[in-house]
Design a protein around this motif. Sequence first.
Motif, PDB file in Angstrom:
ATOM      1  N   SER A 171       0.822  -1.216   0.000  1.00 55.77           N
ATOM      2  CA  SER A 171       0.000   0.000   0.000  1.00 55.77           C
ATOM      3  C   SER A 171       0.847   1.254   0.000  1.00 55.77           C
ATOM      4  CB  SER A 171      -0.929  -0.008   1.219  1.00 55.77           C
ATOM      5  OG  SER A 171      -0.175   0.131   2.422  1.00 55.77           O
TER       6      SER A 171
ATOM      7  N   ARG B 291       0.267   5.614  -1.927  1.00 59.95           N
ATOM      8  CA  ARG B 291      -0.039   6.835  -1.191  1.00 59.95           C
ATOM      9  C   ARG B 291       0.185   8.083  -2.041  1.00 59.95           C
ATOM     10  NH1 ARG B 291       3.580   4.630   3.734  1.00 59.95           N
ATOM     11  NH2 ARG B 291       2.305   2.807   4.241  1.00 59.95           N
ATOM     12  N   GLU B 292       1.190   8.031  -2.943  1.00 56.33           N
ATOM     13  CA  GLU B 292       1.490   9.193  -3.784  1.00 56.33           C
ATOM     14  C   GLU B 292       1.041   9.002  -5.228  1.00 56.33           C
ATOM     15  OE1 GLU B 292       2.636  11.901  -2.515  1.00 56.33           O
ATOM     16  OE2 GLU B 292       2.986  11.070  -0.524  1.00 56.33           O
TER      17      GLU B 292
ATOM     18  N   SER C   5      -5.935   3.855  -7.207  1.00 58.14           N
ATOM     19  CA  SER C   5      -5.467   3.674  -5.835  1.00 58.14           C
ATOM     20  C   SER C   5      -6.580   3.133  -4.952  1.00 58.14           C
ATOM     21  CB  SER C   5      -4.955   5.005  -5.280  1.00 58.14           C
ATOM     22  OG  SER C   5      -3.895   5.493  -6.052  1.00 58.14           O
TER      23      SER C   5
ATOM     24  N   TRP D 277      -5.991   3.920   5.419  1.00 52.20           N
ATOM     25  CA  TRP D 277      -5.857   4.483   4.070  1.00 52.20           C
ATOM     26  C   TRP D 277      -7.058   4.136   3.194  1.00 52.20           C
ATOM     27  CZ3 TRP D 277      -2.859   8.204   2.435  1.00 52.20           C
ATOM     28  CH2 TRP D 277      -1.696   8.507   3.154  1.00 52.20           C
TER      29      TRP D 277
ATOM     30  N   PRO E 241      -3.175   8.783   7.036  1.00 46.68           N
ATOM     31  CA  PRO E 241      -3.565  10.024   6.335  1.00 46.68           C
ATOM     32  C   PRO E 241      -3.569  11.192   7.305  1.00 46.68           C
ATOM     33  CG  PRO E 241      -5.041   8.222   5.770  1.00 46.68           C
ATOM     34  CD  PRO E 241      -4.183   7.719   6.883  1.00 46.68           C
TER      35      PRO E 241
END
Length: 1394
Positions: A1181, A1185-1186, A1193, A1225, A1348
Amino acid sequence: MYERLLPASPNWYCSRCCDVSVGGLLGFGAKNFIYLIDVSAATCMTQGVLVGHKGMVSGVSFCQDPTQSHICASSSGDGVVIFWDTNTKSPLRQHASHQTAVTALHWSPLDKNLVVSGDEKGIVTCHRFNTGDSARFFPEPRSIVCLTCSPHIWSTVAVGYKDGMIALIDVSKKGEVTQRLRGHDDDIHSLAWSPLASEDVLNWRAEAGDASNGVNAVEETGCYLASGSKDQTVRVWSTATGKGVSTLKLPYLKRRGSAVDPTLKERLWLNVHWPKGRPAQLVSSCFSGELVVWDLTRAGKQKWTLFGSSSEGQNHSRIVFNTAAFTLPDGRELLFSTSLDREVKCWDLADLVCHWTLPTLGGFVYSLAFSPVATGCLALGVGDNMIRVWNTLSAQNQYDVRCFWQGIKSKVTALAWHPKREGTLSFGTDDGKVGIYEVFSSKAPQISSSYHKRTVYSLAWGPPLPPMSFGAAEGKASHSLYSCAGDGVILQHDPSKLSGDACDVDKLIRQTNNIKHKLSPHTDLSWKPDGKVVAIGNEDGSIDVYGAPSLKLLCSIQQHHKVINTLRWHPDHDDAPPELRGLLASGSCNAIIYVHDLRQVIENPPESPLVLTEPYRRLCGHTAKITGLAWSPHDSARLASASYDCTAQVWDVQQEAALSNYRCHMGSLLCVDWSPVDPDVIWTGGKDFTVQEWRVSTQEFTTPPKGKKMVDLKEKAKQKKNKKTTGATSPGVAGEHVTEVTTATNGQEASDEAEDDEACSTSSPVPPPVSGATQRKITSIVKSKDKQDSTVLKRKKARSILPLSTSMDHRPKEDLLQDCLTLAAPPAGCVAGQGEHLHMGLFSDRAALRRMFQAEEEAHLEGGHVESAVYLRLWSGDLEGALRLAAERGELSDHLVSMAPTAGYAVWHDAVERYVKQLCLQEQHLKAAAHLLSINRVYEAVDLLRSHKLHREAIALAKARLSDDDPVVKELYTSWAVTLEKDGHFSAAAKCYIAVGDSFDAAKVITRKNDVTSLRAAARLASAAGEFALARSLALRCAKDLAAARDWIAAQEVLASHHSLLVHRLHLSVAELLCASLSPVRPELRGAGHAWVSPGDGGIMERASDIWARHLGVPGDGSDAGRDRLNALLLEFENVESPAPTASLPLTQVLLCLSRHVARGVLSWSLDDGSGLAKELWLASAWLREAPDFQVSAALLGILQNALPEANCNLDEEARAAADGLRAWVAYHRLYEFWWRRPANGVGVDLEGPPGEETKASVEPDFDASLLLSEAHAACQAERRATEEVQERLAAMVARHRRDTAAHEERPAETLEQPEEEETFLSLTTKMAKHQKLLSDIPDIIKSNPRPDVTECCLVLLHLGPPVPERLQRDAKDLLRKYGTGRTLLKASRRFLS
């Protein structure tokens, strides 16, 4: 302006050289011009000509938008595209973006500003008419033959190539190829789109065996495209599937009374046209010029119907190149075709009948003449080896033209009608033949058995002369045919017996006038209408007038000083004044027309010939040579003239006044004649391949143009005169020069038509003409420059090998006679062969000859003529000396070396060595190596070739002459491989390494190209050589590249050959499975995959484990051996290098990286290791994130969350933290999806999500939002933000200090104001230390499992309002009060915390 015009023939072998506007204006390219024909009426009418191209026109296309239907675009062989306004006949804009010849052009039917062109190098250029911009694309490295824009999608263009491929490109995407249509085996000649935008009308299926397009279809639906190829087939393609749906083979249509020509296949040009109103019909050309219409819905063999089958002779007689359609206001569709037979035809597609035919001309119009018997019957002699007879008075067809070509093998340069017999037409040709046609019968022409040696310039009918006149009362012909040609001879032919010998008129002239000297070559003749006298023009500019029948010389006119081009007697009308009945008009190369009054000479013949030096009238105005004259049959005092200044002039002879000047020709004029029925109409023809009818009274100008053109002509004449050398004479008349007339031919006219143009001359006061009848006339056919040079070389006398003695023979006669006396009685002290008696060595003994040779040799060496000196030594018998001399001077030759063995082995060996050195200096290394082999120096020959980079030849020689184990061979391969590697020829370098058994280096070299094909080949090569480690690394690189291109099947095949790469196969299978799972979101990620990834039951863990067990041999039975195998694979996975996550990787690379962790997770799941599974999924994961693609995603995070263990009770602390982080997330993405699903009138901020995502808002969030409100992570994030803020303030303070220091150095200290610092550097560093201490106190498990941004999630939850439970809103507010300390956060949270 002209009344009627026969245009030049349309250009051949061009894909779109004619087009029709929506207003009914047909434009076609002919040479470097574009002719405009109005075809909207029942008959055609020429509207004008577009002049501007310098190269041959290769494409014409009109704008189909009604608002600018008068605009057209054209292309040419010089790479230029020009936009024209057909109303004003002027160019609007010119583009020169192509570097080579433009071969295809089309104006888009949908976009009125888009014109697309293609050239022979494969460059496609889009031109914008409204802006003048252009964009170039290079879709395929192939030569373009044709292209056509789609009538349904403005950006789609179909391009046909010379190798048989068709490409569909998208010009809005920089020429991206969307389809490749393969099936033809030869040139694509023509392309045509279906008029319907769908494929529903014709229900076809793709043909078996057609190659796939190799490119994914962009559009789900398509339309049909038809193509015609040189392979004799018409194919119909489906652009939706990229495959052929129908193949139509051309039928052989045998003409009546003739067999099928076997060369038709080679000359075939296959044009196709898809009628707009007939989607089920397709028109194509055939082998011999026939047009056929195909019924695409008809079954069976004969699907075609022939055009013009209702009557004989309607079809073209040669292959058709172009077709264009026009729809009449009543809905009828007309089709226009251009052909190799030089005719433009108009067809009605309703009944397939030809409505009219427009004849065209494929060469210079050398001669035109009206029949004196058949009124209005005009004969044309043209340079395309044909005679045209035009009934100019036909009421039904204004272009009623018949062509005659039988028996004519060259250009028709002269014509003359019989003055009494109807239909009898004599003709002369460029190859010197003279013949007679009966134009009203179908008989073949009679050809005279007597040929001229040069071009026939003029023909005339006149009374027979001796000896043919003898016995005229016994039924002999009343008229003889006279021909004058470039050989300067006038022949008299018997028209009733052309098979007999013709008589040379010069014999009678010499006999009658007792002439002993050589007569000047004749250039023209003209009989007076009453047959009493004949005027003969000569090359020296004189005109001789002879009385018939004895040809007694009456007078000689000495007024012209150049070649006489044309002579014309006044026609002697019944109503003509007596003073005009003896007038003779003459034109020559000095641009002045002289009119001579010979009435007194004819009526009262003098006893001795007179010499006339003054003319009766002098007509001045033309600026170039006079090529034709014609007296008016209606007005006795009017004379028309044609000139090389591109104009025709009408004169009033009595007043010496210019009446009218015609300037509509675009080339030099060659002939002129008056209409026999209309006194105001004149016909002219010239080098622009046209015949034009015009009226005298409607012309704007009265005199020929003058000014700059004449000055330029004179300047060029001077330059040509200055460039002349003394070694050779020019083929043209002295002082003449080349005119600026464009003669870009289109395949119809032989190459020497252009050379005719270069031989043209103008009037200028220059030295007198040289001899040779070839310079006398406008139609002088000269040889090409190469032939001229070769002729000069052949005629040039070879240099004497004895120049000294030869020069002594050119002394005065007294000295030559004295030599005879000296030879007969040598005086004391006379030594023959030397000194002043050098030349006598040739007539004395051998010793004297040797002395003469010695003197001649010294002279040769001093003059640099070594070859002559060598020959003298050879003649003397000194072969060794000759070889030595040639070697010292670098003049050895194969001939001399071949003679060397006669002087002994040592001499030959030394000569070969010297010759090798000479050849090396001359860079003839192959020849030098061959001579080294002749003296058995193989190694030196090989080294010579290698040192001069002739590696291939050196290896071939070494392997042919040396043993296989010789080290020189290996050294040659190695050195060549190094050179090839430097030049980028990696495949050839690899062959060299393989030849010497170095497979490792071969594989390494192949990999330098770094493409999939090279990597795969290198891996297989390394495996075959036993380099298994290298083979595995190369196979892995290849598989990674294939996976990045989503070719999963090929990637697995590459890895399957190496058992040690099983973990990478597992990795790629998981990556493929993930991409297949994402296909609802991103269909393009699916790629070329296996069948095993089709949708199934279960999560990612179950599906991956099942695929591994069934297809990859990974045990899944839970046995001890199976668990050991799984542990081993997991250990191998841990040794695989894994990069750190970055935000700059493309999506495909992100998927490959995270799938590695998912594959490890599958192994941990199979081993019942929940902690390991949670940790690997957490690492996977991290790559998302980016990631910039939110939908991808979210989908992947959902897949990963579903794979987590259901309970955290069996997980260690780190694994539980990882699992909670992954769930957080997922909740973060669900939070934003929930926000985007809110209706526009909902509470809170309205943000529209991705298309298709709008659904009814939920009452409460469908996820656990409490995972987003971790206080521990909020504290960690707050400390990090505070630390970053202090760091920014410290950096700003340092930067400000640097600026202040620099300013202090530039200005005095007192002028600087010291700002008061709110905080010092020390206080900021103290704060930095404090925050870092607080960060270090936070547990590592919090810092290593980021969540987050908590404050961001708090703000979003508060924005959502009522759907969020009050407990969560209260917790969010508490966290914002405690950790939302930043300025931005305080401002954003103010509305919620007030």
